[in-house]
Design a protein around this motif. Sequence first.
Motif, PDB file in Angstrom:
ATOM      1  N   LEU A 119       0.847  -1.174   0.000  1.00 51.52           N
ATOM      2  CA  LEU A 119       0.000   0.000   0.000  1.00 51.52           C
ATOM      3  C   LEU A 119       0.892   1.236   0.000  1.00 51.52           C
ATOM      4  O   LEU A 119       1.778   1.367   0.853  1.00 51.52           O
ATOM      5  CB  LEU A 119      -0.892   0.010   1.249  1.00 51.52           C
ATOM      6  N   PRO A 120       0.702   2.143  -0.943  1.00 56.72           N
ATOM      7  CA  PRO A 120       1.583   3.317  -1.018  1.00 56.72           C
ATOM      8  C   PRO A 120       1.460   4.210   0.209  1.00 56.72           C
ATOM      9  O   PRO A 120       0.379   4.358   0.789  1.00 56.72           O
ATOM     10  CB  PRO A 120       1.108   4.031  -2.290  1.00 56.72           C
ATOM     11  N   PHE A 121       2.595   4.765   0.618  1.00 54.45           N
ATOM     12  CA  PHE A 121       2.658   5.728   1.710  1.00 54.45           C
ATOM     13  C   PHE A 121       1.931   5.238   2.970  1.00 54.45           C
ATOM     14  O   PHE A 121       1.215   5.998   3.616  1.00 54.45           O
ATOM     15  CB  PHE A 121       2.132   7.091   1.262  1.00 54.45           C
ATOM     16  N   ALA A 122       2.143   3.950   3.311  1.00 55.37           N
ATOM     17  CA  ALA A 122       1.548   3.374   4.516  1.00 55.37           C
ATOM     18  C   ALA A 122       2.640   3.148   5.568  1.00 55.37           C
ATOM     19  O   ALA A 122       2.832   3.977   6.450  1.00 55.37           O
ATOM     20  CB  ALA A 122       0.822   2.084   4.182  1.00 55.37           C
ATOM     21  N   PHE A 123       3.375   2.054   5.441  1.00 63.11           N
ATOM     22  CA  PHE A 123       4.445   1.753   6.389  1.00 63.11           C
ATOM     23  C   PHE A 123       5.660   2.653   6.139  1.00 63.11           C
ATOM     24  O   PHE A 123       5.918   3.064   5.012  1.00 63.11           O
ATOM     25  CB  PHE A 123       4.856   0.288   6.279  1.00 63.11           C
ATOM     26  N   ARG A 124       6.417   2.920   7.202  1.00 67.51           N
ATOM     27  CA  ARG A 124       7.573   3.801   7.082  1.00 67.51           C
ATOM     28  C   ARG A 124       8.906   3.102   7.312  1.00 67.51           C
ATOM     29  O   ARG A 124       9.958   3.646   7.006  1.00 67.51           O
ATOM     30  CB  ARG A 124       7.438   4.965   8.075  1.00 67.51           C
ATOM     31  N   ASN A 125       8.852   1.899   7.880  1.00 69.89           N
ATOM     32  CA  ASN A 125      10.079   1.152   8.163  1.00 69.89           C
ATOM     33  C   ASN A 125       9.895  -0.307   7.775  1.00 69.89           C
ATOM     34  O   ASN A 125       8.783  -0.859   7.872  1.00 69.89           O
ATOM     35  CB  ASN A 125      10.430   1.243   9.654  1.00 69.89           C
ATOM     36  N   VAL A 126      10.991  -0.935   7.385  1.00 68.86           N
ATOM     37  CA  VAL A 126      10.932  -2.325   6.938  1.00 68.86           C
ATOM     38  C   VAL A 126      10.455  -3.253   8.051  1.00 68.86           C
ATOM     39  O   VAL A 126       9.659  -4.168   7.810  1.00 68.86           O
ATOM     40  CB  VAL A 126      12.317  -2.756   6.412  1.00 68.86           C
ATOM     41  N   TRP A 127      10.914  -3.020   9.276  1.00 70.67           N
ATOM     42  CA  TRP A 127      10.560  -3.936  10.366  1.00 70.67           C
ATOM     43  C   TRP A 127       9.046  -3.963  10.598  1.00 70.67           C
ATOM     44  O   TRP A 127       8.500  -4.987  11.014  1.00 70.67           O
ATOM     45  CB  TRP A 127      11.297  -3.587  11.660  1.00 70.67           C
ATOM     46  N   GLU A 128       8.363  -2.854  10.317  1.00 71.71           N
ATOM     47  CA  GLU A 128       6.915  -2.798  10.512  1.00 71.71           C
ATOM     48  C   GLU A 128       6.199  -3.787   9.593  1.00 71.71           C
ATOM     49  O   GLU A 128       5.241  -4.459  10.000  1.00 71.71           O
ATOM     50  CB  GLU A 128       6.412  -1.379  10.245  1.00 71.71           C
ATOM     51  N   VAL A 129       6.684  -3.889   8.366  1.00 67.98           N
ATOM     52  CA  VAL A 129       6.062  -4.799   7.401  1.00 67.98           C
ATOM     53  C   VAL A 129       6.376  -6.250   7.761  1.00 67.98           C
ATOM     54  O   VAL A 129       5.525  -7.134   7.630  1.00 67.98           O
ATOM     55  CB  VAL A 129       6.524  -4.469   5.965  1.00 67.98           C
ATOM     56  N   ALA A 130       7.595  -6.496   8.220  1.00 65.09           N
ATOM     57  CA  ALA A 130       7.961  -7.845   8.658  1.00 65.09           C
ATOM     58  C   ALA A 130       7.068  -8.277   9.824  1.00 65.09           C
ATOM     59  O   ALA A 130       6.598  -9.421   9.880  1.00 65.09           O
ATOM     60  CB  ALA A 130       9.433  -7.882   9.070  1.00 65.09           C
ATOM     61  N   TYR A 131       6.810  -7.373  10.731  1.00 65.44           N
ATOM     62  CA  TYR A 131       5.931  -7.660  11.871  1.00 65.44           C
ATOM     63  C   TYR A 131       4.510  -7.962  11.386  1.00 65.44           C
ATOM     64  O   TYR A 131       3.857  -8.899  11.863  1.00 65.44           O
ATOM     65  CB  TYR A 131       5.926  -6.460  12.827  1.00 65.44           C
ATOM     66  N   PHE A 132       4.044  -7.184  10.435  1.00 61.97           N
ATOM     67  CA  PHE A 132       2.709  -7.368   9.865  1.00 61.97           C
ATOM     68  C   PHE A 132       2.576  -8.757   9.238  1.00 61.97           C
ATOM     69  O   PHE A 132       1.571  -9.451   9.433  1.00 61.97           O
ATOM     70  CB  PHE A 132       2.451  -6.271   8.833  1.00 61.97           C
ATOM     71  N   HIS A 133       3.593  -9.170   8.489  1.00 61.04           N
ATOM     72  CA  HIS A 133       3.561 -10.475   7.828  1.00 61.04           C
ATOM     73  C   HIS A 133       3.662 -11.627   8.818  1.00 61.04           C
ATOM     74  O   HIS A 133       2.847 -12.556   8.786  1.00 61.04           O
ATOM     75  CB  HIS A 133       4.714 -10.578   6.823  1.00 61.04           C
ATOM     76  N   LYS A 134       4.668 -11.579   9.648  1.00 56.69           N
ATOM     77  CA  LYS A 134       5.016 -12.745  10.460  1.00 56.69           C
ATOM     78  C   LYS A 134       4.347 -12.782  11.835  1.00 56.69           C
ATOM     79  O   LYS A 134       4.079 -13.860  12.357  1.00 56.69           O
ATOM     80  CB  LYS A 134       6.545 -12.805  10.637  1.00 56.69           C
ATOM     81  N   ASN A 135       4.115 -11.625  12.430  1.00 56.06           N
ATOM     82  CA  ASN A 135       3.551 -11.603  13.781  1.00 56.06           C
ATOM     83  C   ASN A 135       2.040 -11.405  13.802  1.00 56.06           C
ATOM     84  O   ASN A 135       1.361 -11.858  14.718  1.00 56.06           O
ATOM     85  CB  ASN A 135       4.200 -10.506  14.628  1.00 56.06           C
ATOM     86  N   MET A 136       1.513 -10.719  12.799  1.00 57.53           N
ATOM     87  CA  MET A 136       0.080 -10.437  12.779  1.00 57.53           C
ATOM     88  C   MET A 136      -0.709 -11.403  11.894  1.00 57.53           C
ATOM     89  O   MET A 136      -1.930 -11.323  11.821  1.00 57.53           O
ATOM     90  CB  MET A 136      -0.155  -8.987  12.326  1.00 57.53           C
TER      91      MET A 136
END
Length: 348
Positions: A119-136
């Motif tokens: 999603l454009p202009f949503a997440f600001r850091n790579v770790w946030e997306v990793a958390y979204f994928h793997k932890n959420m």
Amino acid sequence: MKLFAKANKTLAVYAAALTLGISAALSAAPAAAEETFTWKVQAHWPAASSSYTDSLVRLQRVLDERTDGRLKLELYEAGALFSGKETFNAVSRGILEMGAIAASYAQDKVSLAGIASGLPFAFRNVWEVAYFHKNMGFEQMLRDEAAEHGVYWSTEKIFPTEMVVKKPIKTWEDFTRLKIRSSGVLQKFLTDAGASASYVPGSEMYSALDSGVVDGAHWGAVQGAASMSLYEVAKYHVKPALNIAGTDVFIVNQKALNKLPEDMQKIVKDTLNEQFWIRTNEYLFKERSTLAKVIAEDGVEVNKLPDDVQEKLTQAAQKMWEEEAKRSDNAKKALGMVKELLAELGYL
């Protein structure tokens, strides 16, 4: 006595033959267990792309080592057998055992693919997306949808997507005049935001930029642009990122995976999961070091978008998020998860 001697000799011959037979049978047993498998794997990366070597060749080497040569990957670069957008179907049908694709190429099959591609202009850091994928649980949601098509889905890495342009963007008008090579969700976003975005295969990007067919392009971020020599014809690297996402994906034909012995199936899945973390971290490091190098050696300049341009792009992006949510109940749920995380981080 001669009769007994002859009988003993005959027994000895039989015993020797029996021993040889047992030995041969024992030696043949491991050979049967050591069945080898060869998988055809096509990537959406040209051989010149950094990810072809760092991602695909790495996976080939690691799987060969961990299976003791029992699983061989036969690699094909972008377009060698199928177009990037045809690869998901080829893997689903078992024509290819494995592929590496951009998540956006699977949007007609996997309703979450648009969100996966970023999603454009949503997440600001790579770790946030990793958390979204793997932890959420977003990765499992993707996997469940792909499984309906006989495909095992494994996000390859998380990284930012950033543009290169031939002239710096200093105003909103500069942005709206751009012709940009793009794909997937970002192609629609950039067009809806006011620029003119179109898809150009990776192998044709350099010539499209050089000839003026497009004014800008994105292929990953710094490493991708450098590996494709885009800085030779576009000296401005644009920040912030258009998005940060699990853009690259490994897909495996589920039947081919199931044919492997259980230990090899586990090796494949564990190696793909490991690759997610290794390549995500490696990519971040190489982004920073490559940017320093191209600035110093190639005269590349960082073009930070003006605040008013960023604000307008963010507004356009949030409208598009809602469009992605309309794809399915799953997509609606996933967008809710994104917003929940962004709110917890203080971005919304």
